[in-house]
Design a protein around this motif. Structure first.
Motif, mmCIF file in Angstrom:
data_model
loop_
_atom_site.group_PDB
_atom_site.id
_atom_site.type_symbol
_atom_site.label_atom_id
_atom_site.label_comp_id
_atom_site.label_asym_id
_atom_site.label_seq_id
_atom_site.Cartn_x
_atom_site.Cartn_y
_atom_site.Cartn_z
ATOM 1 N N GLU A 1 28.588 49.022 50.897
ATOM 2 C CA GLU A 1 29.614 50.943 51.172
ATOM 3 C C GLU A 1 30.668 51.209 51.591
ATOM 4 O OE1 GLU A 1 25.648 52.168 51.690
ATOM 5 O OE2 GLU A 1 25.214 53.421 49.435
ATOM 6 N N THR B 1 33.552 50.333 50.133
ATOM 7 C CA THR B 1 33.473 50.975 48.528
ATOM 8 C C THR B 1 34.216 52.000 49.564
ATOM 9 O OG1 THR B 1 31.751 50.597 47.514
ATOM 10 C CG2 THR B 1 32.782 52.618 46.807
ATOM 11 N N SER B 2 33.409 52.592 50.855
ATOM 12 C CA SER B 2 33.778 53.696 51.098
ATOM 13 C C SER B 2 35.182 54.310 52.116
ATOM 14 C CB SER B 2 33.354 54.526 52.133
ATOM 15 O OG SER B 2 32.817 53.932 53.755
ATOM 16 N N ILE B 3 35.822 52.974 52.396
ATOM 17 C CA ILE B 3 37.295 52.924 52.466
ATOM 18 C C ILE B 3 38.346 52.137 51.642
ATOM 19 C CG2 ILE B 3 37.638 50.170 53.164
ATOM 20 C CD1 ILE B 3 37.541 51.051 55.928
ATOM 21 N N GLY B 4 38.071 52.172 50.223
ATOM 22 C CA GLY B 4 38.740 52.659 49.149
ATOM 23 C C GLY B 4 38.404 51.974 48.174
ATOM 24 N N MET B 5 38.492 49.854 48.719
ATOM 25 C CA MET B 5 38.676 48.771 48.206
ATOM 26 C C MET B 5 37.912 49.320 47.313
ATOM 27 S SD MET B 5 37.143 46.489 51.308
ATOM 28 C CE MET B 5 38.028 44.848 50.550
ATOM 29 N N THR B 6 38.670 48.348 46.148
ATOM 30 C CA THR B 6 38.548 47.795 44.574
ATOM 31 C C THR B 6 37.137 46.843 44.601
ATOM 32 O OG1 THR B 6 40.213 45.847 44.786
ATOM 33 C CG2 THR B 6 41.284 48.341 44.117
ATOM 34 N N ASP C 1 38.176 43.345 45.283
ATOM 35 C CA ASP C 1 38.502 43.060 46.431
ATOM 36 C C ASP C 1 37.374 43.058 46.735
ATOM 37 O OD1 ASP C 1 41.172 42.051 46.589
ATOM 38 O OD2 ASP C 1 41.608 44.371 47.423
ATOM 39 N N ARG D 1 27.030 62.030 52.132
ATOM 40 C CA ARG D 1 27.496 60.671 51.465
ATOM 41 C C ARG D 1 28.307 61.714 50.136
ATOM 42 N NH1 ARG D 1 25.327 55.676 52.438
ATOM 43 N NH2 ARG D 1 24.746 55.139 49.952
ATOM 44 N N ASN E 1 32.614 61.883 50.188
ATOM 45 C CA ASN E 1 33.205 60.544 50.009
ATOM 46 C C ASN E 1 32.412 59.502 48.609
ATOM 47 O OD1 ASN E 1 31.359 59.088 51.086
ATOM 48 N ND2 ASN E 1 32.310 57.964 52.568
ATOM 49 N N LEU F 1 30.079 58.495 47.896
ATOM 50 C CA LEU F 1 29.179 57.669 47.698
ATOM 51 C C LEU F 1 28.149 57.933 47.160
ATOM 52 C CD1 LEU F 1 28.756 55.340 51.545
ATOM 53 C CD2 LEU F 1 29.803 54.771 48.979
ATOM 54 N N ARG G 1 40.130 55.877 44.756
ATOM 55 C CA ARG G 1 40.102 55.128 45.928
ATOM 56 C C ARG G 1 40.684 55.890 46.506
ATOM 57 N NH1 ARG G 1 39.768 51.280 41.503
ATOM 58 N NH2 ARG G 1 41.773 50.602 41.817
ATOM 59 N N ARG H 1 39.635 58.353 48.328
ATOM 60 C CA ARG H 1 38.335 57.467 49.455
ATOM 61 C C ARG H 1 38.634 57.032 51.061
ATOM 62 N NH1 ARG H 1 34.283 54.972 45.196
ATOM 63 N NH2 ARG H 1 32.319 56.606 45.171
ATOM 64 N N CYS H 2 40.281 56.637 50.786
ATOM 65 C CA CYS H 2 41.402 55.490 51.586
ATOM 66 C C CYS H 2 41.249 56.566 52.446
ATOM 67 C CB CYS H 2 42.248 54.861 51.019
ATOM 68 S SG CYS H 2 42.896 55.908 50.852
ATOM 69 N N MET I 1 34.935 56.482 57.166
ATOM 70 C CA MET I 1 33.247 56.191 57.520
ATOM 71 C C MET I 1 32.224 55.678 58.920
ATOM 72 S SD MET I 1 30.341 57.515 54.558
ATOM 73 C CE MET I 1 29.153 57.666 54.855
ATOM 74 N N PHE J 1 28.746 54.216 59.808
ATOM 75 C CA PHE J 1 27.064 53.792 59.413
ATOM 76 C C PHE J 1 26.258 54.199 60.285
ATOM 77 C CE2 PHE J 1 30.308 53.007 55.899
ATOM 78 C CZ PHE J 1 29.453 53.439 54.746
ATOM 79 N N PRO K 1 40.898 46.334 55.389
ATOM 80 C CA PRO K 1 41.729 47.293 54.845
ATOM 81 C C PRO K 1 42.947 47.287 54.469
ATOM 82 C CG PRO K 1 39.289 47.957 56.294
ATOM 83 C CD PRO K 1 39.875 46.219 56.629
ATOM 84 N N ARG L 1 44.182 44.583 52.174
ATOM 85 C CA ARG L 1 44.197 45.629 51.011
ATOM 86 C C ARG L 1 44.118 46.649 50.711
ATOM 87 N NH1 ARG L 1 42.509 39.876 49.276
ATOM 88 N NH2 ARG L 1 43.112 39.417 50.952
ATOM 89 N N VAL L 2 43.640 47.892 51.078
ATOM 90 C CA VAL L 2 44.242 49.202 50.578
ATOM 91 C C VAL L 2 45.301 49.161 51.185
ATOM 92 C CG1 VAL L 2 43.116 51.253 50.283
ATOM 93 C CG2 VAL L 2 41.513 49.220 50.966
ATOM 94 N N ARG M 1 37.437 50.640 63.026
ATOM 95 C CA ARG M 1 37.779 50.178 61.133
ATOM 96 C C ARG M 1 37.900 51.463 60.217
ATOM 97 N NH1 ARG M 1 33.478 47.206 57.344
ATOM 98 N NH2 ARG M 1 32.486 49.170 58.827
ATOM 99 N N ALA M 2 37.092 52.488 60.994
ATOM 100 C CA ALA M 2 38.183 53.790 60.090
ATOM 101 C C ALA M 2 38.965 54.574 60.475
ATOM 102 C CB ALA M 2 36.872 54.330 59.884
ATOM 103 N N MET N 1 42.446 52.831 59.057
ATOM 104 C CA MET N 1 43.223 53.616 58.398
ATOM 105 C C MET N 1 44.508 55.314 58.257
ATOM 106 S SD MET N 1 42.083 51.584 56.213
ATOM 107 C CE MET N 1 42.401 51.929 54.296
#
Lengths: 222, 260
Positions: free
Chosen positions: A118, A121-126, A129, B49, B52, B54, B88, B91-92, B96, B98, B116, B119-120, B164-165, B168
């Motif tokens: 999650e 997913t929530s950060i936009g990864m495919t 990935d 949730r 975004n 989820l 996606r 979402r980026c 978020m 948790f 991220p 990758r993102v 981490r969040a 971005m």
């Protein structure tokens, strides 16, 4: 016990041991690759494919290895599949173990905490990935103990290959026993050889496990 | 006037026969901090949730800066699920955090932040590292960059998760009970980071049981009960002036439990 006879047969026994190692390692490699592919394909949401794979696993797990081996080696020619004994042995081990490896990997995938996925997913990864970068490492760590276990079991299943005349260790030992009437020596030597092999596999397995889990074990509670 | 950062209109969701969200209307403007409070099972986390996607919602609209999330309108008037890439991309922009941190255990604190970004966002390694170190420094954990999550305290893990969040550079951040899994003495360090984010103008939607924090930091409070917002407004109004019996009862229980 006649060490002298073992010494005399050392060349053929060592070559048998070599064939055992070859069949085991290549067979296991095939099983791991096919098993992993099955586990991945099962994750696709394609009902017919999942069904087929499920049937494959159930058939392979539900029948004795010896029967599968005979079907492949002796039944193969009926459908135009003529294999040398060793090739058939390796392929047989690969097919047989793939079903068990597939199940281990499947269980490993479900051991990946949903929260980690999650977060990705929530950060936009495919999805791809997420599979390679997030699920796979955790899944492999979770699966490692059962993989090592299966590798050990598989190493001992290689003795069955002697029945289709693969010149592996069991086959060479039987030859020696028949030629020299030393059944007890042969059986005892077999036990030692396999015990050493299994011991080596489990040592390597433990070492790998320790390395990959080192960072996952909490140093202190949160 | 630009569209609100988050806008929910008549949002509803059911799990089978159970209606978990009913007719939710909620707006969060840029730089606003809104706290969702209420008893467990009231739908707060589900609501968060949905923002975004989820969790999917069944009816209503959820818009992020004016753009509908999770669905695409079809020419025939219906709507279909949003395609992966479009989802996606939305979402980026939404950070978020948790309850259980959800860091990736096989990566160091630094890698959790750079992953991220690379990758993102497609940043090259050097740039990703640089930005990751900036945000880790910001949450006070620059010295923990090489540590794995398993070697960090809960409070430190949650701050890494915030970093981490944050790395971005999201337009808004969602917090799902960010301090509920923490030992009481570790709650403060996480709330402090959140407070500083709020003071710098981050738009935040927070599900929390920390009433003191909500009262001090939130611009508005929304109280949920059984899938509905039963009271909403500035903290003062909800905490001290609400006549809604469910709110009064909830706050009374909260006070009783926290006084000794």
């Amino acid at each position: 016990m006649s060490l002298e006879i073992l010494w005399r047969y050392a060349p053929s026994l060592l070559s048998g041991f070599g064939v055992t190692i070859l069949c085991w390692s290549v067979g296991a490699a095939i099983g791991l690759i096919v098993g992993f592919a099955i586990a991945l394909l099962q994750r696709l949401r394609l009902a017919p494919l999942r069904w087929l794979l499920r049937i494959y696993i159930e058939i392979i797990r539900g029948t004795p290895f010896l029967v599968q081996l005979f079907l492949l080696y002796s039944g193969g020619p009926f459908i135009g599949l003529r294999l040398e004994a060793t090739t058939a042995g390796i392929l047989g081990l690969g097919i047989y173990s793939s079903a068990y490896f597939a199940e281990a990997f499947r269980a490993g995938f479900s051991a990946v905490p949903l929260g980690q996925i999650e977060a990705a997913t929530s950060i936009g990864m495919t999805s791809l990935d997420i599979l390679w970068r997030i699920s796979l490492p955790t899944m492999l760590v979770a699966t490692l103990p059962s993989i090592v276990n299966l590798l050990i079991i598989l190493s001992k299943e290689t003795v069955v290959l002697s029945i289709i005349t693969v010149p592996e260790l069991m086959y060479q030992m039987q030859t020696m026993a028949a030629e020299t009437f030393t059944a007890f020596t042969a059986i005892f030597a077999m036990a030692i050889f396999y015990w050493l092999l299994v011991e080596a596999i489990s040592r390597v397995g433990q070492r790998v496990e320790r390395r990959v889990t080192a960072f996952m074990t909490p140093a202190r509670a949160s | 006037m630009s569209a609100p950062t988050i806008e929910l209109k008549d949002v509803g969701k059911s799990f089978g026969a159970l209606e978990v969200l009913r007719g939710i209307d909620l707006t969060v403007n840029k730089s606003e901090v809104v706290c969702l409070i209420g008893p467990s099972g009231s739908g707060k986390s589900t609501l968060l949730r949905c923002v975004n996607f989820l969790e999917s919602y069944d009816v209503g609209d959820i818009r992020i800066e004016g753009k509908l999330i999770g669905y695409e309108d079809r020419p025939d008037g219906g709507r279909s699920l949003m395609r992966g890439r479009a989802l996606r991309e939305m979402r980026c922009e939404i950070g978020m955090v948790f309850q259980h941190f959800n860091l990736w255990p096989h990566m160091s604190a630094l890698q959790n932040v750079t992953e991220p970004l690379q990758r993102v966002r497609g940043l090259p390694a050097a740039q990703a590292n640089e930005r990751a170190m900036q945000v880790l420094t910001r949450v006070g954990l620059a010295d923990k960059a090489p540590a794995y999550p398993g070697h960090l305290s809960g409070g430190q893990q949650q701050r890494v998760a915030i970093a981490r969040a944050l790395a971005m550079q999201p337009r808004l951040m969602l917090f799902d009970e960010p301090t509920s899994a923490l030992d009481p003495e570790l709650v403060g360090e996480v709330l402090e980071v959140m407070r500083s984010l709020a003071s710098e103008g981050m738009t935040m939607l927070i599900v929390t049981h920390e009433m003191g924090f909500a009262a001090k930091v939130a611009d508005r409070i929304a109280f949920l009960d059984a899938g509905r917002i039963v009271a909403a407004g500035p903290p003062r109004q909800v905490f001290h002036e609400s006549q809604e019996p469910r709110v009064r009862q909830f706050l009374q229980t909260y006070h009783d439990r926290n006084s000794f």
